[in-house]
Design a protein around this motif. Structure first.
Motif, PDB file in Angstrom:
ATOM      1  N   PRO A 235       9.446  31.561  37.994  1.00 51.64           N
ATOM      2  CA  PRO A 235      10.871  31.750  37.653  1.00 51.64           C
ATOM      3  C   PRO A 235      11.088  32.008  36.166  1.00 51.64           C
ATOM      4  O   PRO A 235      11.801  32.946  35.793  1.00 51.64           O
ATOM      5  CB  PRO A 235      11.518  30.439  38.077  1.00 51.64           C
ATOM      6  CG  PRO A 235      10.600  29.835  39.061  1.00 51.64           C
ATOM      7  CD  PRO A 235       9.227  30.352  38.791  1.00 51.64           C
ATOM      8  N   GLU A 236      10.437  31.190  35.331  1.00 47.26           N
ATOM      9  CA  GLU A 236      10.711  31.361  33.890  1.00 47.26           C
ATOM     10  C   GLU A 236      10.173  32.695  33.380  1.00 47.26           C
ATOM     11  O   GLU A 236      10.758  33.311  32.489  1.00 47.26           O
ATOM     12  CB  GLU A 236      10.168  30.181  33.071  1.00 47.26           C
ATOM     13  CG  GLU A 236       8.682  29.917  33.181  1.00 47.26           C
ATOM     14  CD  GLU A 236       8.336  28.915  34.283  1.00 47.26           C
ATOM     15  OE1 GLU A 236       9.102  28.823  35.260  1.00 47.26           O
ATOM     16  OE2 GLU A 236       7.293  28.251  34.158  1.00 47.26           O
ATOM     17  N   ILE A 237       9.080  33.169  33.995  1.00 41.62           N
ATOM     18  CA  ILE A 237       8.532  34.463  33.572  1.00 41.62           C
ATOM     19  C   ILE A 237       9.463  35.589  34.012  1.00 41.62           C
ATOM     20  O   ILE A 237       9.733  36.528  33.264  1.00 41.62           O
ATOM     21  CB  ILE A 237       7.103  34.632  34.126  1.00 41.62           C
ATOM     22  CG1 ILE A 237       6.209  33.594  33.449  1.00 41.62           C
ATOM     23  CG2 ILE A 237       6.603  36.061  33.939  1.00 41.62           C
ATOM     24  CD1 ILE A 237       4.849  33.992  33.100  1.00 41.62           C
ATOM     25  N   ALA A 238       9.981  35.472  35.240  1.00 46.11           N
ATOM     26  CA  ALA A 238      10.929  36.478  35.721  1.00 46.11           C
ATOM     27  C   ALA A 238      12.139  36.533  34.797  1.00 46.11           C
ATOM     28  O   ALA A 238      12.604  37.610  34.412  1.00 46.11           O
ATOM     29  CB  ALA A 238      11.360  36.152  37.142  1.00 46.11           C
ATOM     30  N   GLN A 239      12.626  35.325  34.421  1.00 48.03           N
ATOM     31  CA  GLN A 239      13.792  35.274  33.530  1.00 48.03           C
ATOM     32  C   GLN A 239      13.495  35.940  32.195  1.00 48.03           C
ATOM     33  O   GLN A 239      14.244  36.788  31.717  1.00 48.03           O
ATOM     34  CB  GLN A 239      14.212  33.814  33.294  1.00 48.03           C
ATOM     35  CG  GLN A 239      14.967  33.217  34.457  1.00 48.03           C
ATOM     36  CD  GLN A 239      15.158  31.725  34.278  1.00 48.03           C
ATOM     37  OE1 GLN A 239      15.203  31.221  33.172  1.00 48.03           O
ATOM     38  NE2 GLN A 239      15.255  31.018  35.388  1.00 48.03           N
ATOM     39  N   SER A 240      12.349  35.553  31.603  1.00 41.06           N
ATOM     40  CA  SER A 240      12.065  36.080  30.266  1.00 41.06           C
ATOM     41  C   SER A 240      11.821  37.583  30.323  1.00 41.06           C
ATOM     42  O   SER A 240      12.187  38.322  29.414  1.00 41.06           O
ATOM     43  CB  SER A 240      10.884  35.346  29.628  1.00 41.06           C
ATOM     44  OG  SER A 240       9.675  35.799  30.157  1.00 41.06           O
TER      45      SER A 240
END
Lengths: 275, 123
Positions: A235-240
């Motif tokens: 999730p955090e990679i998708a967000q960034s």
């Protein structure tokens, strides 16, 4: 009085000489004085200890014979003769040489050659060499280790006939990215895979540079005719990635390796059924 | 200057490039493929570049244009055998050959053409 002064001068001179000798003979560096014909005019104790043989000394021998055991001046592709470099430049030159010591063992020596000027002409050379064998061997070992780490860090697994997986772990820098790309393309050609799954679960940071390199890898694989699937997007990679404006259109992406595999099986017309 | 031979197997035209391709030869190849397509009414074109060590922007555009032209004539084009090093260079140069189907080798290229031209026939 005059005699006394003379005696005192001689005493001081001898005292100076003893100090010079003490200093020159107790350093680990090998120091020699060479003439322009590469012959050794003078050498300190270090030279004798390291290169001197029992029957013949080193004085008036050519330097290449004493340190390299060869009959000609050092020249490329082997070691570069520092004297010739000094003649060209006029200033001191430092080179790394492979020497052979008195026992015939190979050692690495860092040789610095200084010119001695007399009336504006170079008349002699001072050679100072230091044994750097341990350092060079350690550097070589380090390089080997780095190579091994790179190889270990980019494994490509043939998951199924025609499906390969590339689990990426750790930070991807430019040299590793290139390694990954070359490795993947080689395996694609070798296994003639139709689908490659790139798993970035283990990649902690995906910035624009890493994303750009991954996309390039995917495009290169596509040029070979292999489709790429990117999985393991947290999730955090998708967000960034979205915040950074990374464009992943044209690449199939999935959250987990499982869904990526599922997709690959479907694309290949395969089906996993319970027994 | 030598020409690239164009072979026909069933419904597929095969052009296998075995030498470095100069601009002039590439233009000739495009012309020959179109002529041959018009003459034989083939449904697929396969360009094999296994032997090529360099694909520059001119050649890339030529291949792209050929694919567009063949599509107009109702045939599909597949490019096979790009070498990894060539692919890396092309990506680094920003050439993506958009809209061209690529395959790893001739076998896979023929498979793809068979499947796709068959589908069209069934529609």
């Amino acid at each position: 009085m005059a005699k006394n002064r003379q005696a005192k001068n001689i005493e001081e001179g001898i005292h100076d000489l003893t100090i010079y000798k003490k200093v020159l003979d107790n350093v680990h560096e090998e120091i020699m004085l060479l003439d322009t014909d590469y012959r050794i005019l003078w050498a300190n104790k270090g030279v004798m200890d390291k290169y001197g043989s029992a029957k013949a000394g080193v004085i008036s021998e050519p330097c290449y014979k004493v340190t390299h055991g060869i009959d000609h001046v050092c020249r490329p592709p082997h070691d570069i003769c520092p004297i010739e470099e000094v003649m060209k430049d006029g200033g001191p030159v430092t080179v790394l040489h492979t020497h052979f010591n008195r026992n015939g063992d190979k050692i690495y020596a860092e040789v610095t050659s200084y010119p001695v000027y007399d009336n504006g002409r170079i008349t002699e050379f001072i050679h100072i060499s230091r044994d750097v064998t341990e350092r060079v061997i350690a550097e070589e070992r380090l390089k080997e280790h780095q190579k091994a780490i790179i190889e270990l860090s980019t494994p490509v697994i043939e998951v199924w006939k025609g499906i390969i997986a590339l689990p990426l772990i750790g930070i991807i820098d430019s040299s590793r990215a290139r390694q990954i790309m070359e490795n993947l393309l080689d395996v694609i050609v070798k296994t003639s895979a139709s689908i490659a799954i790139i798993d970035i679960t283990g990649v902690p940071i995906v910035d624009t540079e890493v994303a750009d390199r991954l996309i390039k890898t995917i495009k290169a694989a596509m040029l070979l005719g292999t489709r790429c699937v990117m999985v393991g997007i947290k999730p955090e990679i998708a967000q960034s990635m979205v915040h950074l404006g990374v464009d992943l259109s044209g690449v199939s992406t999935f959250a987990s390796l499982q869904s990526g595999l599922d997709y690959a099986f479907r694309e290949m017309g395969l089906k996993v059924v319970p027994q | 200057m030598s020409k690239i031979p164009i072979l026909k197997i069933e419904d597929i035209l095969i052009a296998s490039v075995q030498t470095e391709l100069h601009d002039r030869m590439a233009e000739d190849l495009q012309h020959d493929i179109m002529e041959e397509l018009g003459r034989t009414n083939a449904r697929g074109v396969l360009i094999d570049v296994t032997a090529l060590a360099i694909v520059d922007s001119f050649l890339g555009r030529m291949i792209g244009d050929t694919a567009k032209m063949t599509r107009m004539m109702g045939a599909k084009t597949v490019l096979v055998g790009l070498q990894p090093a060539v692919a890396i260079t092309m990506v680094e140069l920003g050439m993506e050959l958009a809209g061209i189907h690529t395959a790893l080798n001739m076998e896979k290229g023929i498979d793809w053409l068979r499947q796709n031209t068959k589908n069209r026939a069934m529609q």
